[in-house]
Design an enzyme around this catalytic site. Sequence first.
Site, PDB file in Angstrom:
ATOM      1  CG  PHE A   1      -0.329  -0.337   2.508  1.00  0.00           C
ATOM      2  CD1 PHE A   1       0.409   0.579   3.228  1.00  0.00           C
ATOM      3  CD2 PHE A   1      -0.467  -1.622   3.019  1.00  0.00           C
ATOM      4  CE1 PHE A   1       0.999   0.234   4.431  1.00  0.00           C
ATOM      5  CE2 PHE A   1       0.111  -1.980   4.218  1.00  0.00           C
ATOM      6  CZ  PHE A   1       0.853  -1.041   4.929  1.00  0.00           C
TER       7      PHE A   1
ATOM      8  N   GLY B   1       1.157   3.983  -3.038  1.00  0.00           N
ATOM      9  CA  GLY B   1       0.023   4.859  -3.321  1.00  0.00           C
ATOM     10  C   GLY B   1      -0.500   5.611  -2.120  1.00  0.00           C
ATOM     11  CG  HIS B   2      -2.243   5.651   2.015  1.00  0.00           C
ATOM     12  ND1 HIS B   2      -1.968   5.751   3.352  1.00  0.00           N
ATOM     13  CD2 HIS B   2      -3.465   6.204   1.862  1.00  0.00           C
ATOM     14  CE1 HIS B   2      -2.976   6.305   3.995  1.00  0.00           C
ATOM     15  NE2 HIS B   2      -3.901   6.585   3.112  1.00  0.00           N
ATOM     16  CG  PHE B   3      -0.376   9.956   1.211  1.00  0.00           C
ATOM     17  CD1 PHE B   3      -1.547  10.082   0.479  1.00  0.00           C
ATOM     18  CD2 PHE B   3      -0.463   9.873   2.585  1.00  0.00           C
ATOM     19  CE1 PHE B   3      -2.787  10.152   1.116  1.00  0.00           C
ATOM     20  CE2 PHE B   3      -1.691   9.931   3.223  1.00  0.00           C
ATOM     21  CZ  PHE B   3      -2.856  10.072   2.496  1.00  0.00           C
TER      22      PHE B   3
ATOM     23  CB  VAL C   1       0.794   7.534   6.156  1.00  0.00           C
ATOM     24  CG1 VAL C   1      -0.086   7.301   7.376  1.00  0.00           C
ATOM     25  CG2 VAL C   1       1.620   8.795   6.336  1.00  0.00           C
TER      26      VAL C   1
END
Length: 149
Positions: A47, A50-52, A57
Amino acid sequence: MSSSMDIHEILNYLPHRFPFLLVDRVISLEEGKEITAVKNVTINEPFFPGHFTYYPVMPGVLVVEALAQAAAILSFKTMNSKPSDDSVYYFAGIDNVRFKKPVSPGDQLILKVKIDRIMRGIWKYSAQALVEDAVVAEADLLCTLKMIK
């Protein structure tokens, strides 16, 4: 009675697998009462790109999911059973969720879950996620085991 579990034993009590297995180790477990488990957060988590992209995070929903997975281990150990193809352990509710600090790559997430009560097949837990000694998230979780076949 307090016991620990390594990843090999955890895999017997959770149906989750990569990339959704969010418990790496159980530090202590007292059946019918509480569990303390660990999720090691690494930059390799799927993840993070894409986060961020500019400041990775861990999504708060995944912190709550990690707490729920620790709760599931506690419940299965308390019931002296293991997950099967005939059942799924579902969220029935999530109350009083608070996110206090972001979780970043390199953090070790400590998952603490206590059983508050069990009534008519619904398990209620109070849960906290910590990094070092700081609470990063907390929630009251409601879960239930449902037969699917």
